[in-house]
Design a protein around this motif. Structure first.
Motif, short mmCIF file in Angstrom:
data_model
loop_
_atom_site.label_atom_id
_atom_site.label_comp_id
_atom_site.label_asym_id
_atom_site.label_seq_id
_atom_site.Cartn_x
_atom_site.Cartn_y
_atom_site.Cartn_z
N TYR A 275 2.24 -9.51 -0.85
CA TYR A 275 3.00 -8.27 -1.03
C TYR A 275 3.73 -7.86 0.25
CZ TYR A 275 0.33 -8.26 -5.30
OH TYR A 275 -0.21 -8.65 -6.50
N THR A 276 3.05 -8.04 1.40
CA THR A 276 3.75 -7.67 2.64
C THR A 276 4.93 -8.62 2.85
OG1 THR A 276 1.89 -8.77 3.73
CG2 THR A 276 1.98 -6.43 3.96
N ASN A 277 4.75 -9.90 2.54
CA ASN A 277 5.88 -10.84 2.63
C ASN A 277 7.01 -10.38 1.70
OD1 ASN A 277 4.35 -12.50 4.29
ND2 ASN A 277 3.72 -13.88 2.65
N GLY A 278 6.64 -10.05 0.47
CA GLY A 278 7.65 -9.66 -0.52
C GLY A 278 8.42 -8.42 -0.10
N MET A 302 4.39 -2.17 -3.64
CA MET A 302 4.25 -1.52 -2.33
C MET A 302 2.80 -1.05 -2.12
SD MET A 302 6.40 1.71 -1.04
CE MET A 302 5.30 2.89 -1.78
N LEU A 303 2.19 -0.50 -3.17
CA LEU A 303 0.79 -0.05 -3.05
C LEU A 303 -0.12 -1.22 -2.71
CD1 LEU A 303 0.31 2.44 -6.04
CD2 LEU A 303 0.70 2.95 -3.63
N ASN A 304 0.11 -2.36 -3.36
CA ASN A 304 -0.72 -3.54 -3.08
C ASN A 304 -0.52 -4.01 -1.65
OD1 ASN A 304 -1.75 -3.57 -5.65
ND2 ASN A 304 -0.24 -5.00 -6.44
N SER A 305 0.72 -3.86 -1.15
CA SER A 305 0.98 -4.33 0.22
C SER A 305 0.34 -3.39 1.24
CB SER A 305 2.48 -4.48 0.48
OG SER A 305 3.04 -3.26 0.88
N ASP A 306 0.10 -2.14 0.83
CA ASP A 306 -0.49 -1.17 1.75
C ASP A 306 -2.00 -1.27 1.84
OD1 ASP A 306 1.81 -0.05 2.54
OD2 ASP A 306 1.69 1.73 1.26
#
Ligand code: HEM
Length: 346
Positions: A275-278, A302-306
């Motif tokens: 997710y952070t990559n995306g 975004m929530l998953n990346s956080d």
């Protein structure tokens, strides 16, 4: 106020009983889809061996020799469950009576880990012959793969239920029609997952499986060299530095076997880097990129990346949901002796 005579009252009572028992069976089903449960074979007195330990040991040994194997085993479960439910149908080899099983469908030609499933099956046949289904081995091996690769549940119980049966039907044509494509839009992915009973959030959560493993260059060549409407041929939504790195790994006419990592930062760890990559425009597949570009799916991504722990818990839940999809019953299932062949077929 109205009164019922004796006959009508009996009919109403019978109807209520039918409704009540239907409700009860729905409740039981909701708890144990398809009758699966943790430790199914042991608690039903079918096999007292450490089935889960035997599969874990097989996966662990394989991963020590080839650390990319867990990713292959995780994808194997997805492709098994998506077509005909989690029933080991993806494992079947072509035979004279079925020359085009799922395994031969184009998206399945890059599947890996069949030999690991065979190894676990051989070990299990030695301790409890004709008892443990191949579908269960696929599910256990995928679960071991993600836990060995760092999936943690933050203290929640995490065990893979067993008790699935193996299917007798396997069609390459069906697999080609049903399996999702890396060229899909977010709306198409949402619709395809909804058709299998998954919410959009579960689709986004499960896509995070691309935190490990690899893709063949052929999947991304159009994004790197001939993207429609792009002056330099590169998908403008790709981070330029990442695009250049990918062009280095995947030349315009790559060897068919050349692959790139789905998550170049932590390719062997199940974490939320997908997710952070995306969010940084570094999603490898076009379909992955779609869920970061689409306004409907972006927020959840975004929530998953956080929050890594939040995603890991959601991923464990969604994977358990996926692993109990459309399970076979005694009517249409069996315990295969050889994972590659339906019982009684030459
Ligand atoms: C959302 C729709 C999905 C699409 C379009 C998709 C597509 C793909 C494609 C094209 C590859 C590269 C295969 C190759 O070239 O070797 C791949 C790899 C992979 N996929 Fe998916 N996938 C999706 C969802 C999932 C799900 C739900 C899971 C598991 C829960 C999963 C697990 C994996 C894994 C672990 C790999 C790496 C396999 C390896 O290293 O051999 N994918 N996927």
């Amino acid at each position: 106020m109205f009164c019922l005579n004796g006959g009508a009252a009996a009919t109403v009572m019978a109807l209520l009983l039918v409704l009540f028992s239907a409700f009860q069976s729905t409740q039981v089903y909701a708890q144990q889809p398809g009758g699966v449960s943790v430790g199914y074979y042991q608690s039903n007195g079918l096999c007292n061996a450490d089935i889960e330990g035997i599969v874990l040991n097989t996966v662990q040994t394989a991963a020590q020799t080839d650390p990319t194997i867990p990713a292959g085993l995780l994808r194997l479960l997805f492709h098994d469950c998506w077509v005909q439910g989690c029933d080991g149908s993806v494992l079947l080899d072509p035979t004279a009576s079925n020359q085009n099983p799922e395994k031969l469908a184009t998206p399945n030609l890059t599947l890996r880990g069949f030999d690991i499933i065979d190894q676990a099956k051989t070990a299990l046949e030695e301790v409890c012959p004709k008892t443990v289904s191949c579908a269960d081995i696929v599910a256990l091996a995928a679960w071991d793969s993600v836990t060995l690769s760092g999936l943690s549940s933050g203290g929640l119980p995490m065990d893979m239920p067993t008790g699935r049966l193996d299917g007798r039907v396997s069609s390459g044509t069906e697999a080609a029609a049903v399996l999702v494509s890396s060229q899909s839009t977010a709306a198409e992915l949402t619709q395809q997952f909804e058709q299998q009973g998954f919410s959009q959030d579960e689709m986004i959560t499960l896509s995070g499986a691309h935190t490990i493993g690899r893709a063949h260059c052929s999947e991304i060549i159009p994004r790197l060299y001939n993207f429609p409407g792009s002056a330099n041929g590169v998908d403008p939504s790709l981070d330029p530095t990442y695009a250049a790195q990918l062009q280095g790994e995947c030349p315009e006419n790559p060897e068919p076997s050349t692959t790139v990592e789905l998550d170049p930062i932590t390719p062997f760890i199940v974490d939320n880097n997908y997710y952070t990559n995306g969010m940084d425009n570094r999603a490898l597949l076009l379909s992955d990129n779609a869920i970061f570009q689409d306004f409907q799916t972006e927020f959840s991504s975004m929530l998953n990346s956080d929050d890594n722990l939040l995603w890991q818990q959601k991923f464990a839940d969604a994977l358990l949901h996926m692993s109990t999809l459309n399970l076979k019953s005694a009517k249409d299932g069996e315990i295969r002796v050889n994972c590659r062949v339906v019982n009684g077929v030459k």
